[in-house]
Design an enzyme around this catalytic site. Structure first.
Site, PDB file in Angstrom:
ATOM      1  N   GLU A  42      -5.803  -7.891   9.700  1.00  0.00           N
ATOM      2  CA  GLU A  42      -4.893  -8.528   9.866  1.00  0.00           C
ATOM      3  C   GLU A  42      -3.766  -8.050  10.403  1.00  0.00           C
ATOM      4  O   GLU A  42      -2.524  -8.630  10.682  1.00  0.00           O
ATOM      5  CB  GLU A  42      -4.595  -9.314   8.444  1.00  0.00           C
ATOM      6  N   CYS A  91      -9.413  -2.363   3.180  1.00  0.00           N
ATOM      7  CA  CYS A  91      -8.714  -1.146   3.073  1.00  0.00           C
ATOM      8  C   CYS A  91      -9.109  -0.728   1.462  1.00  0.00           C
ATOM      9  O   CYS A  91     -10.176  -0.140   1.186  1.00  0.00           O
ATOM     10  CB  CYS A  91      -7.263  -1.307   2.955  1.00  0.00           C
ATOM     11  N   HIS A 142      -7.046  -2.609   9.011  1.00  0.00           N
ATOM     12  CA  HIS A 142      -6.490  -4.044   8.688  1.00  0.00           C
ATOM     13  C   HIS A 142      -6.658  -4.800   9.752  1.00  0.00           C
ATOM     14  O   HIS A 142      -6.013  -4.747  10.917  1.00  0.00           O
ATOM     15  CB  HIS A 142      -4.949  -3.717   8.311  1.00  0.00           C
ATOM     16  N   SER A 186       0.733  -1.230  -0.129  1.00  0.00           N
ATOM     17  CA  SER A 186       0.068   0.001   0.159  1.00  0.00           C
ATOM     18  C   SER A 186       0.750   1.092   0.078  1.00  0.00           C
ATOM     19  O   SER A 186       0.391   2.392  -0.205  1.00  0.00           O
ATOM     20  CB  SER A 186      -0.937  -0.101   1.093  1.00  0.00           C
TER      21      SER A 186
END
Length: 360
Positions: free
Chosen positions: A334, A247, A332, A45
């Site tokens: 994760e 995202c 996020h 990202s």
């Protein structure tokens, strides 16, 4: 070697070069994480961006072979207040300086990162260049190069070139790679899933061709409105299988449903962003890395409902869809780096697949 950060507004910071000495141009952003610099460096990202870490000492635990989110660093440049040259950690195999030099990433240390962060908070993210003293001959010429810099199709720069299969005995998941972090794959594998990672250029027919039980849309870089092919693909996938977006996947899904996105002044990048789950009436600390947000006024209230909000600025952090088995979040779950507070969302995705299959 002496080096400078030159911002598009003409502001100059003087420091020292580390990593690969040279010149790079990118969008200058800041990350507020105290740890996790290795995951930050390898997060796709950040493609096209020069990242400034606000925590003053970076590199103190070195670099290891485990804490990576992609095969190589994805940032254009890296800025720190103080670079630790003698890390101490039993997993460390090299210093941060050695790691960046080996991967040809330019770093800058010794500048006032607090002052830089304040500028970016007050004026918004800016384009800039890290340049060595011997390369800086004419500031105006370098400023012209900075201001003309653009990054096109960053998703296509970071996505996989081929379908990858991570074998599991559970549900078959089609994971769209818009610049995914590997911990998304690990989070699914930890739940027994059979994961098939698809390039961002895959068509809806190719994805549905493996007969997945569920579809995940990953994080990724850039302006979501530049991803028209991916938006059109998501339109064709909605309603076919249970879906979960993270995202960039969150933003693309909203655009596919007629909503609008805008660029934030300086974005959300760090491991300490409070987000409220409206249905649970609980606030979680989340990991975030994005520069765009969904405009709430643009939501179709008949098919879309806000599920999570950012407790700092009130922006949308999650959407549930009423017309399909589909939900997305801006943060996020994760993490990597960051807290694992919201990993429960992967479990909710699995439960949604359970419900979908049992209701047939």
């Amino acid at each position: 070697m002496k080096a400078f950060l030159l911002l598009e507004d003409g502001t100059v910071f003087e420091g020292n070069s580390f990593g690969m000495e040279g010149k790079v141009i990118g969008e200058v952003v800041f990350n507020t994480g105290m740890t996790g610099y290795q995951e930050v460096l390898t997060d796709p990202s950040y493609c096209g961006q020069i990242v400034c870490m606000t925590y003053p000492l970076i590199g103190n635990y070195g670099v290891n072979i485990d804490d990576i989110e992609s095969l190589k660093p994805q940032v254009k440049g890296f800025i720190v207040r103080e670079l630790c040259k003698t890390p101490s950690n039993w997993r460390s195999i090299e210093t941060l300086n050695e790691y960046l030099k080996r991967n040809e990433i330019t770093g800058l240390e010794g500048i006032d990162t607090r002052a830089l962060t304040r500028i970016l908070r007050n004026n918004g993210t800016m384009k800039g260049t890290i340049i060595t003293a011997e390369q800086l001959e004419n500031i105006q010429e370098e400023l012209a190069k900075v201001n003309s810099y653009t990054i096109s199709n960053p998703v296509l720069q970071v996505t996989t070139n081929e379908i990858k299969h991570y074998k599991g005995e559970g549900y078959k998941i089609a994971l769209m790679d818009y610049g995914l972090k590997q911990n998304i794959v690990r989070s699914l594998l930890n739940r027994g899933c059979d994961v098939h990672v698809f390039p961002a250029t895959a068509t809806a027919d190719e994805v549905l061709g493996i007969e997945p039980d569920g579809i995940m849309l990953s994080n990724g870089p850039g302006d979501p409105k530049d991803c028209q092919f991916q938006i059109d693909t998501i339109k064709k996938l909605i309603g076919k299988k249970p879906m979960f977006g993270i995202c960039l996947g969150h933003q693309l899904t909203a655009l596919a449903n007629g909503a609008n996105t805008i660029k934030l002044k300086y974005g959300h990048r760090g491991c300490n962003h409070p987000v409220k789950d409206i249905e649970k009436d609980l606030t979680y600390i989340t990991s975030q890395n994005h520069g765009y947000t969904i405009v709430e006024e643009s939501l179709n209230k008949e098919t879309m409902t806000v599920s999570h909000i950012n407790m700092n600025d009130g922006t949308i952090e999650g959407i549930k869809y009423k017309n399909a088995p589909l939900f997305t979040v801006q943060f996020h779950p994760e993490a990597s780096p960051g807290p694992g507070d919201t990993a429960y969302l992967f479990d909710e995705f699995i439960k949604m697949i359970d419900y979908s299959k049992n209701s047939l």
